[in-house]
Design an enzyme around this catalytic site. Structure first.
Site, PDB file in Angstrom:
ATOM      1  N   HIS A  60      56.170  -7.958  23.409  1.00  0.00           N
ATOM      2  CA  HIS A  60      57.375  -8.649  22.925  1.00  0.00           C
ATOM      3  C   HIS A  60      57.186  -8.907  21.449  1.00  0.00           C
ATOM      4  CE1 HIS A  60      54.382 -11.258  24.602  1.00  0.00           C
ATOM      5  NE2 HIS A  60      54.574 -12.296  23.630  1.00  0.00           N
ATOM      6  N   CYS A 118      45.362 -23.549  34.515  1.00  0.00           N
ATOM      7  CA  CYS A 118      44.249 -23.475  35.560  1.00  0.00           C
ATOM      8  C   CYS A 118      43.152 -22.642  34.987  1.00  0.00           C
ATOM      9  CB  CYS A 118      44.862 -23.163  36.456  1.00  0.00           C
ATOM     10  SG  CYS A 118      45.361 -21.316  36.534  1.00  0.00           S
TER      11      CYS A 118
END
Length: 618
Positions: A63, A166
């Site tokens: 991107h 996480c």
């Protein structure tokens, strides 16, 4: 409209990243882009130089911002296998390239976040790969991407910011972000969530975002720096809570205490901080263990020769080299565990001393012992190094020495002091205790081992990828290196049963579940087959009273069967896929144990769901 047929390229002859970028640029110019092809290629390469955009399951999501664009565009490229650094190490053959105008503030991040959340679903990925042009257009445009405010249909009552992160930086990170965003929208809050995942920091919070926020939520299972939130109400919680109890988390954050000063030195302390440091060490250790285990399993499966003592690889065999490479992974795992525990507590200056003390912990010759201290010594050593660095860094030296404190003085002094303490006082007692633990565990009969299978199954399923799950995995990984792979055999079964079992439950009694849940059930079953427990999380969040007991009992049954049947697994992972590696001593029984555990999960889940279904349809 984010894409169209014109922006879908199907060419199996494309085999390099350079060819992908060249075709994307050429295709864009052919469809009316007024800038140059080289500008697009340069922008994509600049982003790639920061970190690879390779995702999982054969997908990459490059991107960039391009000045001459008027609207965001997604170009889909279906190619041959490309060596594109990815999170799972697999070749890439599906590229979703996001290009947005330079005037966009965070459009590409929202598109990227939405895509990433969808790409966690293996069923969506397979459907995307198999679809034709028109179906690809429809699938991408059906992704729920909001390019304006998160809140559109309710009166705004306030705003907050959040960070989710996480240990592995994949499933929990983005699921927690999505849960907070959706719940905030329903309650009327404006929210911005920064995700700190495997692909890096996304949607980074600015100082203005933080200044305008009423409070801050940190939903993280590893250390997150909090210095920038001084003076704000800050609530620290887990990704699991953010996923399953987002509304309660937001309510608690409204009355959270105000953070003063530097959080990592003044606020973070005690067991919660140590647990996050442990998770940080485990997350960095796991790739080494997985690679090492797979190489060892492959060597034994392909080159092992049956003898009276088991499979043995001849010294003059090519597979002996593969076995030795696998052994390197297991050799490095203990130093890396200690190093990154220390890093989480003491930052960069603690890394080198932590790695060194981990190496010492894994070599009994340093402290006159025939046994090493294993992962227990690594944890103790890493914590000792981290806290020593933290407090030693507070010493104020002359200004001319301050600049070399983090790169010379702190690592040098820390290594000397902590290594000396470990060698003289800690090494031998810990090694003796660890050896005693090994001998005790090895003395268990098959019937007694069943108890261990029940315990490990419970720990694996109770939080589905959280700290308790990771602790059970860490224990089993440590036991592999000491010659006791039977504990990973239990874990290898238990990690698969919740996701497969819940997926099977939706197939057996579809009327008990919504249409979305039935689709998620298929994805959950696929995730379970490759040893991912997180597939069951959405169901546990939606139906806790029904799904949690089913997950726990199924995993415990599977773990107990593996224990009783003496299943050994030298690959620190689980699911049916591991039976193909050669790392399982009884692959057929291993698969049967998974199937039985999953069936138990499915039957109990549907028994409990039937009561809920009848109550809701009276």
């Amino acid at each position: 409209m984010l894409t169209s047929k014109e922006y879908i390229i199907e060419d199996k002859t494309i085999s390099t990243k350079e060819q992908v970028f060249a075709r994307i640029a050429k295709n864009l110019v052919e469809n009316g882009f007024t800038g140059s092809e080289s500008d697009i290629i340069n922008k994509l390469n600049e982003r790639e130089a920061m970190s690879s955009t390779g995702f999982e399951q054969g997908i990459a999501i490059p991107h960039a911002k391009v000045e001459e664009l008027a609207n965001p565009i997604i170009t889909v490229v279906k190619s041959g296998d490309i060596k594109w650094p990815s999170m799972d190490g697999n070749a890439t053959n599906l590229i979703l390239c996001i290009l947005v105008p330079t005037t966009s503030s965070n459009d590409h991040l929202q598109i990227l976040g939405a895509l990433t959340r969808k790409l966690i679903d293996p069923a969506f990925v397979e459907e995307l790969k198999a679809s034709g042009q028109q179906q690809v257009v429809e699938m991408i445009n059906n992704i729920d991407v909001q390019l304006t405010s998160t809140v559109t249909n309710v009166d705004k009552v306030g705003s907050f910011v959040a960070i989710t992160s996480c240990p592995m930086g994949v499933a929990h990170t983005y699921m927690a972000a999505e849960s907070l965003e959706q719940t905030a929208a329903s309650l009327g809050y404006q929210v911005k969530v920064e995700t700190q995942g495997t692909v890096g920091v996304e949607n980074k919070l600015s100082s203005e975002d933080i200044a305008n926020a009423d409070f801050v939520i940190i939903a993280a299972d590893r250390n997150v720096e909090l210095d920038r939130f001084g003076g704000k109400k800050v609530l620290e919680t887990s990704t699991k809570n953010a996923i399953s109890n987002a509304e309660k988390v937001i309510e608690r954050a409204k009355t959270a205490p105000v953070l003063e000063g530097k959080a990592h030195t003044e606020k973070k302390s005690g067991g919660n901080e140590i647990m996050k440091a442990l998770m940080n060490g485990v997350s960095h250790m796991l790739p080494l263990v997985v690679v090492g285990g797979l190489f060892l399993g492959l060597a034994l499966g392909m080159g092992g020769v049956a003898t009276d003592t088991g499979l043995v690889i001849p010294d003059d065999s090519f597979w002996k080299v593969i076995e030795n490479i696998g052994a390197v992974g297991f050799t490095l795992m203990i130093p890396v565990l200690a190093g990154y525990i220390a890093y989480a507590l003491g930052d960069r200056p603690a890394l080198a001393p932590g790695l060194i003390i981990g190496w010492i912990a894994n070599n009994g010759s340093f402290y006159g012992s025939e046994a090493s201290t294993g992962f227990i010594g690594a944890i103790i050593g890493g914590i000792m190094v981290g806290y020593f660095v933290r407090y030693f860094a507070r010493i104020r030296l002359p200004k001319n020495l301050q600049s070399v404190m983090p790169i010379l003085i702190i690592p040098l002094v820390t290594t000397f002091v902590t290594s000396t303490v470990f060698i003289l006082f800690l090494g031998r007692p810990i090694a003796s205790a660890f050896l005693g633990l090994q001998n005790w565990l090895a003395s268990f009969s098959p019937e007694q081992m069943v108890i261990m299978g029940l315990v490990l199954g419970f720990m694996i399923a109770i939080d589905m990828g959280g700290p308790i799950n990771k602790t059970a995995m860490l224990f089993a990984i440590g036991m592999i290196s000491t010659g006791h792979p039977e504990y990973m055999g239990m874990n290898g079964v238990a990690v698969a049963t919740p996701s497969i079992g819940i997926g099977l439950a939706t197939m057996l009694r579809p009327k008990y579940y919504t249409q979305d849940e039935r689709g998620a059930g298929t994805a959950s079953a696929i995730m379970g087959c490759v040893g991912i427990t997180e597939g069951a999380i959405p169901f546990a969040a939606a139906h806790p009273k029904e799904v949690f007991p089913a997950n726990l009992i199924g995993a415990m049954v599977g773990g107990a069967i593996a224990a009783y049947m003496g299943i050994e697994n030298i690959v620190p992972h689980g699911g049916f896929v591991i039976a193909l590696t050669g790392g399982i001593n009884k692959p057929l029984i291993f698969c049967v144990a998974i199937i039985i555990g999953a069936l138990v999960t499915a039957l109990i889940a549907n028994l409990l769901m039937s009561r809920k279904y009848k109550k809701n349809n009276q």
